[in-house]
Design a protein around this motif. Structure first.
Motif, mmCIF file in Angstrom:
data_model
loop_
_atom_site.group_PDB
_atom_site.id
_atom_site.type_symbol
_atom_site.label_atom_id
_atom_site.label_comp_id
_atom_site.label_asym_id
_atom_site.label_seq_id
_atom_site.Cartn_x
_atom_site.Cartn_y
_atom_site.Cartn_z
ATOM 1 N N ARG A 12 0.830 -1.196 0.000
ATOM 2 C CA ARG A 12 0.000 0.000 0.000
ATOM 3 C C ARG A 12 0.875 1.262 0.000
ATOM 4 N N ARG A 13 1.906 1.254 0.814
ATOM 5 C CA ARG A 13 2.762 2.428 0.906
ATOM 6 C C ARG A 13 3.418 2.729 -0.444
ATOM 7 N N THR A 14 3.996 1.700 -1.083
ATOM 8 C CA THR A 14 4.730 1.947 -2.322
ATOM 9 C C THR A 14 3.788 2.346 -3.455
ATOM 10 N N THR A 15 2.583 1.788 -3.481
ATOM 11 C CA THR A 15 1.642 2.138 -4.549
ATOM 12 C C THR A 15 1.237 3.603 -4.442
ATOM 13 N N LEU A 16 0.966 4.052 -3.229
ATOM 14 C CA LEU A 16 0.569 5.441 -3.038
ATOM 15 C C LEU A 16 1.675 6.396 -3.479
ATOM 16 N N GLN A 17 2.917 5.997 -3.198
ATOM 17 C CA GLN A 17 4.028 6.862 -3.585
ATOM 18 C C GLN A 17 4.184 6.934 -5.096
ATOM 19 N N ALA A 18 3.679 5.930 -5.823
ATOM 20 C CA ALA A 18 3.924 5.839 -7.264
ATOM 21 C C ALA A 18 3.123 6.872 -8.047
ATOM 22 N N VAL A 19 1.914 7.237 -7.567
ATOM 23 C CA VAL A 19 1.017 8.089 -8.361
ATOM 24 C C VAL A 19 1.648 9.442 -8.722
ATOM 25 N N PRO A 20 2.095 10.228 -7.752
ATOM 26 C CA PRO A 20 2.708 11.518 -8.135
ATOM 27 C C PRO A 20 3.941 11.332 -9.016
ATOM 28 N N THR A 21 4.689 10.258 -8.795
ATOM 29 C CA THR A 21 5.867 10.010 -9.623
ATOM 30 C C THR A 21 5.470 9.909 -11.091
ATOM 31 N N VAL A 22 4.425 9.137 -11.369
ATOM 32 C CA VAL A 22 4.018 8.921 -12.758
ATOM 33 C C VAL A 22 3.602 10.245 -13.395
ATOM 34 N N ILE A 23 2.797 11.052 -12.690
ATOM 35 C CA ILE A 23 2.348 12.333 -13.250
ATOM 36 C C ILE A 23 3.552 13.217 -13.582
ATOM 37 N N GLY A 24 4.493 13.269 -12.672
ATOM 38 C CA GLY A 24 5.699 14.062 -12.912
ATOM 39 C C GLY A 24 6.440 13.584 -14.151
ATOM 40 N N ILE A 25 6.560 12.272 -14.288
ATOM 41 C CA ILE A 25 7.292 11.712 -15.435
ATOM 42 C C ILE A 25 6.610 12.104 -16.741
ATOM 43 N N VAL A 26 5.279 12.023 -16.779
ATOM 44 C CA VAL A 26 4.544 12.354 -18.007
ATOM 45 C C VAL A 26 4.831 13.795 -18.427
ATOM 46 N N ILE A 27 4.689 14.721 -17.492
ATOM 47 C CA ILE A 27 4.872 16.138 -17.826
ATOM 48 C C ILE A 27 6.299 16.406 -18.299
ATOM 49 N N LEU A 28 7.254 15.834 -17.577
ATOM 50 C CA LEU A 28 8.658 16.040 -17.923
ATOM 51 C C LEU A 28 8.953 15.503 -19.320
ATOM 52 N N ASN A 29 8.486 14.293 -19.611
ATOM 53 C CA ASN A 29 8.705 13.706 -20.928
ATOM 54 C C ASN A 29 8.128 14.594 -22.019
ATOM 55 N N PHE A 30 6.911 15.047 -21.771
ATOM 56 C CA PHE A 30 6.228 15.862 -22.777
ATOM 57 C C PHE A 30 7.059 17.105 -23.108
ATOM 58 N N LEU A 31 7.511 17.791 -22.066
ATOM 59 C CA LEU A 31 8.258 19.024 -22.287
ATOM 60 C C LEU A 31 9.596 18.744 -22.959
ATOM 61 N N LEU A 32 10.255 17.655 -22.554
ATOM 62 C CA LEU A 32 11.550 17.328 -23.151
ATOM 63 C C LEU A 32 11.424 17.066 -24.649
ATOM 64 N N LEU A 33 10.372 16.340 -25.014
ATOM 65 C CA LEU A 33 10.220 15.994 -26.433
ATOM 66 C C LEU A 33 9.959 17.228 -27.284
ATOM 67 N N GLN A 34 9.355 18.270 -26.682
ATOM 68 C CA GLN A 34 9.121 19.506 -27.435
ATOM 69 C C GLN A 34 10.442 20.152 -27.856
ATOM 70 N N LEU A 35 11.503 19.804 -27.139
ATOM 71 C CA LEU A 35 12.795 20.417 -27.445
ATOM 72 C C LEU A 35 13.433 19.822 -28.697
ATOM 73 N N ALA A 36 12.997 18.598 -29.079
ATOM 74 C CA ALA A 36 13.607 17.965 -30.253
ATOM 75 C C ALA A 36 13.216 18.737 -31.510
ATOM 76 N N PRO A 37 14.167 18.927 -32.452
ATOM 77 C CA PRO A 37 13.838 19.660 -33.682
ATOM 78 C C PRO A 37 12.923 18.839 -34.588
ATOM 79 N N GLY A 38 11.973 19.510 -35.249
ATOM 80 C CA GLY A 38 11.079 18.828 -36.193
ATOM 81 C C GLY A 38 9.914 18.152 -35.510
ATOM 82 N N ASP A 39 8.852 17.873 -36.265
ATOM 83 C CA ASP A 39 7.721 17.137 -35.712
ATOM 84 C C ASP A 39 7.235 16.121 -36.748
#
Ligand code: ATP
Ligand code: SF4
Ligand code: MG
Lengths: 328, 335
Positions: A12-39
């Motif tokens: 239970r403890r580890t699952t609860l900790q996972a939720v904010p981690t996943v949201i953070g990862i999604v946002i970070l990935n999204f912003l990083l990919l915007q930096l790549a040239p071209g679409d």
């Protein structure tokens, strides 16, 4: 407290900790990919060869690529909230469909590689610790240093050369014989033959890591007082190793094994490419080349979920191995 | 009382040192023999040699260990393994680390019962429960399924004792069993050991540097210095009339020896100087710290000589006046 309630608390403890981690990862990935040239529109236009400025702009508008980054991010998060991974302009399919096709291949490959790595790693490490400083230890050490320092793709190519080209024992690529009609056990054998080389190339590096860790952890555990107590009881060296030393030595091994699981996914990209294995790794590679960011984001999200699941599993295994671990 | 353990001329060597030299003593059935001596005097190595559990680099280079008539130095390792935990058991100084942290208490007791007594799982578990009861652990049923980290140091040492006496050994070696424990707990654990010695009629080899423990629980005392036995006596005469200058120093260094409360705090290392200055071979190792030293002490190690009933001493300052009796070996047989 019974083992079960202890494990439930850890879960239970580890699952609860996972939720904010996943949201953070999604946002970070999204912003990083915007930096790549071209679409994706650039790539599609380039491939068709006859695109005008207007058609490219039309493509962008169709996939929402002309919107400000923040709007795109919110749209993506909105999709996720509705359990949708978005749509791939390139494949003209929902991203979840594309990923679902490739996921089983990668998961099977990773799990097989992990199982091989743990089985061989712990066995070799135990042998090395038992014969520390003598010739079996030295011999295995040399082999392991090789596995550790040679890149996975090169080992993969050499294995293909040896087992497929020279000896002709195993297929050099793919995940099953095309057009085969076998079923049941024969099918499993067929699949396993295709699995051996990619799984082994992926596992060798981790065999090296796990065996060294096991060796060090066992040598450390052997000097502990409870090992002397076990000897004073009259237990044989075999009973002491397997009854007392190994289980304690596995504690540090599982910790590090968990940390390396993410790397296993990275290694899968290379190995899947070398063995033309139809998995997520190759899909990710293709997605990068075609700037198909919705597919890439989906894969990255899934990878982070896999890593989190792996970490939870490690926590559970640790709690099971070590009674001193309880909820804090 | 018949001799259970007879050690003659025991010498233990590392490649570059000989921390136990020409050590001889006997333990009779069901008696308590205490070995005292400051840190580094070779007490633990002697105990480990009896179990044949010396560190890999150490070796018994000379002497014999006869246990119940059998020479333990030369029997093969598998035979020795059968004796360990069954005929000779040992408990250690560190109860906090001597139990395996990832196995239940029950499992660690059951293990030795099944190994040496061939009990079934169920029988062994019942017996383990009774053993926990024997060492006075409250709520033994629950303790069986508990892990070591849930018990206090004193309780863990009781568990260690339960494991040690599980197969009714003839000899129990206790290497500083209470050094790591609180003072009040120390007394309880020693009382327990003494009660078990009587009830199970086992001989107890009690290693300690606590003179209070010696005075209260030992039948006889061996004083070690730098790997040698320098004096042996029953506790009363030893305290009232110590013969060896080292023993005299020990007693002087623990001022109120006859006050029970202060027994336990008296540490042997309070004599000026240190044992490391005594590593040179040849002559008496106590020379650098001895107030009574003479020229011969530097070159010749004194012989062990009888000094009354059950007493012996190795010192040039004592030898000329008292060394008229028979040699120690003859005396030991009569003991
Ligand atoms: N593994 C080892 N390698 C080298 N020397 C050792 C080793 N173990 C012990 N010694 C040496 O042997 C001597 C006797 O050690 P031993 O442990 O028997 O002393 P002790 O009387 O039990 O002391 P303490 O009261 O501190 O437990 C010490 O001087 C120590 O330096
Ligand atoms: S032999 Fe000499 S140095 Fe050693 S204790 Fe006796 S008097 Fe002192
Ligand atoms: Mg010691």
């Amino acid at each position: 407290m019974s083992t079960m309630t202890r494990l439930a608390k850890v879960l239970r403890r580890t699952t609860l900790q996972a939720v904010p981690t996943v949201i953070g990862i999604v946002i970070l990935n999204f912003l990083l990919l915007q930096l790549a040239p071209g679409d994706a529109a650039d790539v599609l236009a380039g491939e068709s060869g006859s695109a005008t400025m207007e058609t490219v702009a039309a493509l962008r508008a169709r996939f929402g690529l002309d919107q400000p980054v923040l709007v795109q991010l919110i749209a993506y998060l909105d999709n996720l909230a509705h359990f949708s991974l978005g749509f791939s302009p390139r494949y003209n399919l929902p991203v979840s469909d594309i990923i679902a096709q490739r996921l089983p291949g990668t998961v099977i490959l990773m799990l097989t590689a992990l199982a091989l790595a743990l089985a061989f790693g712990i066995t070799l490490g135990t042998v090395m610790a038992t014969y520390a400083g003598r010739w079996p230890d030295r011999l295995i050490s040399v082999g392991i240093t090789l596995f550790y320092s040679i890149p996975g793709f090169w080992i993969g190519l050499m294995l293909i050369l040896l087992f497929s080209v020279k000896l002709g024992w195993l297929p050099s690529g793919g995940s099953g014989t095309i057009g085969t009609t076998v079923s049941g056990f024969a099918l499993v054998i067929d699949r396993a033959r295709y699995m051996v080389l990619p799984a082994l190339s992926l596992a060798l590096f981790y065999i090296a890591i796990y065996s060294r860790l096991t060796r060090a952890a066992m040598l450390d555990a052997q000097t502990q007082d409870y090992v002397r107590t076990a000897a004073a009881k009259g237990l044989s060296p075999f009973a002491i190793t397997f009854g007392h030393v190994l289980r304690n030595a596995l504690l540090p091994v599982t910790t590090v094994a968990g940390m390396h699981l993410g790397g296993l996914l990275g290694g899968a990209v290379v190995v899947e490419t070398v063995y033309s294995w139809p998995g997520l790794g190759r899909l990710a590679f293709e997605a990068v080349m075609s700037r198909d960011f919705s597919v890439l984001l989906g894969i990255l999200l899934l990878s982070s979920l896999l890593v989190i699941i792996a970490n939870v599993t490690v926590d559970l295994v640790q709690a099971w191995l070590d009674p001193r671990i309880e909820t804090r | 009382m018949a001799t259970l353990l007879d050690i003659q001329g025991l010498t233990i060597s590392f490649p570059n040192a000989t921390p136990v030299k020409d050590l001889s003593f006997q333990v009779a059935e069901a008696e308590t023999l205490a070995i005292v001596g400051e840190s580094g005097s070779g007490k633990s190595l002697t105990a480990l040699a009896l179990m044949r559990l010396l560190p890999k680099t150490a070796d018994i280079t000379d002497g014999s260990i006869r246990f119940a008539g059998e020479d333990l130095v030369n029997i093969p390792e598998p035979a020795m393994r059968e004796r360990r935990g069954r005929d000779i058991a040992m408990i250690f100084q560190e109860p906090m680390t001597s139990l395996n942290p990832v196995l239940t208490i029950g499992r660690q007791i059951v293990e030795v019962l099944r190994l040496h007594r061939g009990l079934t799982r169920a029988q062994a578990r019942r017996e383990a429960r009774d053993l926990l009861d024997l060492v006075r652990i409250p709520d033994p049923d629950r303790c069986l399924d508990d892990y070591p980290h849930r018990l206090s140091g004193g309780m863990r040492q009781r568990v260690m004792i339960a494991i040690a006496v599980a197969c009714r050994p003839k000899l129990l070696i206790a290497d500083e069993p209470t050094t790591a424990l609180d003072v009040t707990i120390q007394a309880q654990v020693l009382e327990l050991l003494d009660r078990l010695r009587r009830e199970l009629s086992l001989a107890l080899l009690l290693i300690t540097h606590d003179l209070g423990v010696v005075g209260q629980w030992a039948d006889r005392v061996v004083v070690m210095y730098a790997g040698r036995k320098v004096e042996e006596a029953p506790p009363e005469p030893l305290f009232n009339d110590p013969l060896h200058p080292y023993t005299q120093g020990l007693l002087a260094a623990s001022p109120r020896l006859h006050d029970d409360l202060h027994y336990r705090d008296s540490r042997l290392s309070e004599i000026p100087g240190s044992i490391s200055s005594a590593v040179k071979e040849k002559g008496c190792p106590f020379v650098p710290r001895c107030p009574q030293r003479r020229d011969v002490c530097r070159t010749v190690f004194p012989d062990t000589t009888m000094a009354g009933l059950g007493r012996s001493v190795a010192c040039h300052a004592v030898t000329p006046t008292i060394a008229t009796g028979p040699s120690l070996h003859d005396a030991a047989v009569r003991l």
